[in-house]
Write a protein that holds these residues in place. Sequence first.
Motif, PDB file in Angstrom:
ATOM      1  N   HIS A  43      68.326 -21.047-104.003  1.00 30.92           N
ATOM      2  CA  HIS A  43      68.728 -21.585-105.300  1.00 30.92           C
ATOM      3  C   HIS A  43      67.621 -21.390-106.331  1.00 30.92           C
ATOM      4  N   ILE A  44      66.396 -21.616-105.895  1.00 31.47           N
ATOM      5  CA  ILE A  44      65.249 -21.435-106.786  1.00 31.47           C
ATOM      6  C   ILE A  44      65.155 -19.992-107.266  1.00 31.47           C
ATOM      7  N   SER A  45      65.547 -19.060-106.409  1.00 31.01           N
ATOM      8  CA  SER A  45      65.326 -17.635-106.689  1.00 31.01           C
ATOM      9  C   SER A  45      65.934 -17.179-108.006  1.00 31.01           C
ATOM     10  N   THR A  46      67.065 -17.718-108.383  1.00 32.56           N
ATOM     11  CA  THR A  46      67.696 -17.313-109.647  1.00 32.56           C
ATOM     12  C   THR A  46      66.780 -17.609-110.827  1.00 32.56           C
ATOM     13  N   ASN A  47      66.270 -18.838-110.878  1.00 33.04           N
ATOM     14  CA  ASN A  47      65.350 -19.198-111.962  1.00 33.04           C
ATOM     15  C   ASN A  47      64.018 -18.472-111.841  1.00 33.04           C
TER      16      ASN A  47
END
Length: 803
Positions: A43-47
Amino acid sequence: MFSDKNEFKESFLKRIEMSLGKAFPDSTKRDQFHILGNMIREHISTNWIQTNEHYRLNQKKQVYYLSIEFLLGRLLGQNLLNLGIYDIVQEGLHDLGISLHDLEEVESDAGLGNGGLGRLAACFMDSLASLDLPGHGYGIRYKHGLFEQRIVDGFQVELPEQWLRHGHVWEVRKPDLTVEVPFWGRVETIKGKDGKLIFEHRDAEYVSAVPYDLPVVGYQNTTVNTLRLWSAEPSRYQPNRDMMRYKRDTEAISEFLYPDDTHDEGKILRLKQQYFLVSASVKTILRQFSSRQSNIEDLPEHVAIHINDTHPVLAIPELMRILLDEYGLDWDKAWRVTTKTFCYTNHTTLSEALEKWSVRIFQPLLPRIYGIVHEINERYCQQLWEKYPGEWDRIKHMAIISYDEVKMAHLAIAGSYSVNGVAKLHTDILKTREMNMFYNFSPEKFNNKTNGITHRRWLLKSNPELTQLLVHTIGDSFIKDPEQLMELERYSNDSVLQEDMKKVKQIKKEQLAARILDQNGLSVDTESIFDVQVKRLHAYKRQLLNVLHIMYLYNRIKEDSSFTMHPQTFIFGAKASPGYYYAKKIIKLIHSVANKVNHDPKTKDLIKVVFLENYRVSLAEEIIPAANVSEQISTASKEASGTGNMKFMMNGALTIGTLDGANVEMAERVGQENMFIFGLRSEQVLDYYSYGGYVASEYYHHDERIRQVVNQLVNGFFSDNDEPFDLIYDSLLTENDYYFVLRDFSAYVDAHEKINATYKHPKEWLRKSILNIAHSGYFSSDRTIAEYAKDIWGIEQYSLIRK
């Protein structure tokens, strides 16, 4: 990410079945931790991608923070908190019969640091991301960390930290971004077509620096910065020589933090580590810069490289090497670019901590870098000569290379545009004493940036009970702006708040008592004063003073039937450097005293002594919120700042301390009357060092309390199984007590008596506790980083779309 707990549960259960090929009831806690961690990281990867792309497209200035340590602690809970989904995940897991706390316990503390230097770097990374500032960290991915501490018969035993045994769920290996780092070999000088000298590094031994990236998540925003850690691996470019030796030597570079440097092999390894870190990092920084900009002379307008203490100082000659040898700049242009790019934080006044490298080790290991450092030294000494003609002693003192040693702090000052201390007192000492000649030569470089801590970990995460009470009392504005904690000051006499504060502290004490019982098998009285000293074990931090005072209390209880005191539990946690025999002896002394005190029927109900082994961030998160008293008792002038003092303050502990480091500024803000200040002032200590006059034996002969406890170190006071503590005895008397333990002993006893008297008046104690919390917001790393960003780095906030 998840709108509610039901959405989380559905996604979590599905991932377990898809990823593990087993039903949820068959999954282990480790399975569940890894699934949850992978979900969060994805989930963090997108940001994370969007943040990096945003930085690339906007082409604004970025800071790169180089540090040999990053003491991160566990990341699961912190990432959930910063993402704003901690409660959703906790409730969803609870519905599934899983404790989030249990899953957090599965995660190992990352073995990337030792003490305050590394924890400060971790707090800075958190603040940079939370303030939407473009800043990234570079460090080394130590396979076995510093060491895992075990206590056997009271002695410290070091074992390799196995924090990577089950992988590290947060990291992303990026082998396509590997950088080659050369060692050894020789430098050949040839003339180019235009007559310009070309330096070629031949027959080098290459090591591959493979990056592992960790996301650094900002607090409830969309910024995700990067901490890049380098792993040393054999290079495919290395000639086929003694491959087994080469493989072993290569992997040793990123195996342990701070290898023992008492022998040449250890010194070489440490120097290898430092060049490995900076060479890989500087090459990568320039590669990223070149992808955005074409003119290398514009580097300082887009990049600031920050050196956290002297360990990464070789970045300065490494940048010079690249500018000279790869970009073809002449010396003056390269030096101008370099000195406008680097900034340096000094963390110590201890001469042994200001690194020096023997030329006989430095030159063969790093031949091209040594040549550049030598040239920097020649030109720097020429500048000094022009300003101070004929003052040879001054020039020898300030030279970067002198007496066959390369002085890293001198190189850092010469090659940086900013040199900062980490507390007002520390910076003043640097300017007026330790680095006075450098300050007089270039005063514009020197400035102060008082350290800070991230309240997101040390309050919100480690003490949710106190956080909830504060929100209920003053609202939640302090979560985004910690200086809003000052609103609490007007409630310091509020009897309802005081009672609630007492209840919160009792909860945390009971939690810590359960940990002590589980880990040490020792039952402690949760109504006693929890008196805590947890930090790196070093003579200047004076754990010895604390122990001698406990010995005094033991003697007093045994010998004076009229003596009364409130029950007190003394809690220690500390690692001693493997080669620091004196510090290890103090650990043994703590355990010998504990064994005596804790088993004596006459004293065990009044004083208990606890040593919690393997002190680390996750353990600190349990200890600090439970403390009533914070021991910050270093010899005045020796502690640059301290950050543990700030963590305890933020959690309502009262400080007993010297006016050293940031204790001075804490006292200025909250008032000395709300702390327990004692002992020599820094100017007195420094005068003793300069002019003499201190005779430790006089205090020994004239104070019966001192004479008794010092004699007990060697007179068989401890059990037959304990060896005498001659080394400590000699340090106090034969070597004249370099850190003034005996000089401050009486004042320390008096300060503890004041603590005991104050604790007997709960309303007064709690009033002071509330005031300490109220004034702790200033010591947030958000404030510190905002000052760095504005005054040193010249970087600006720029955020993506807010949540």
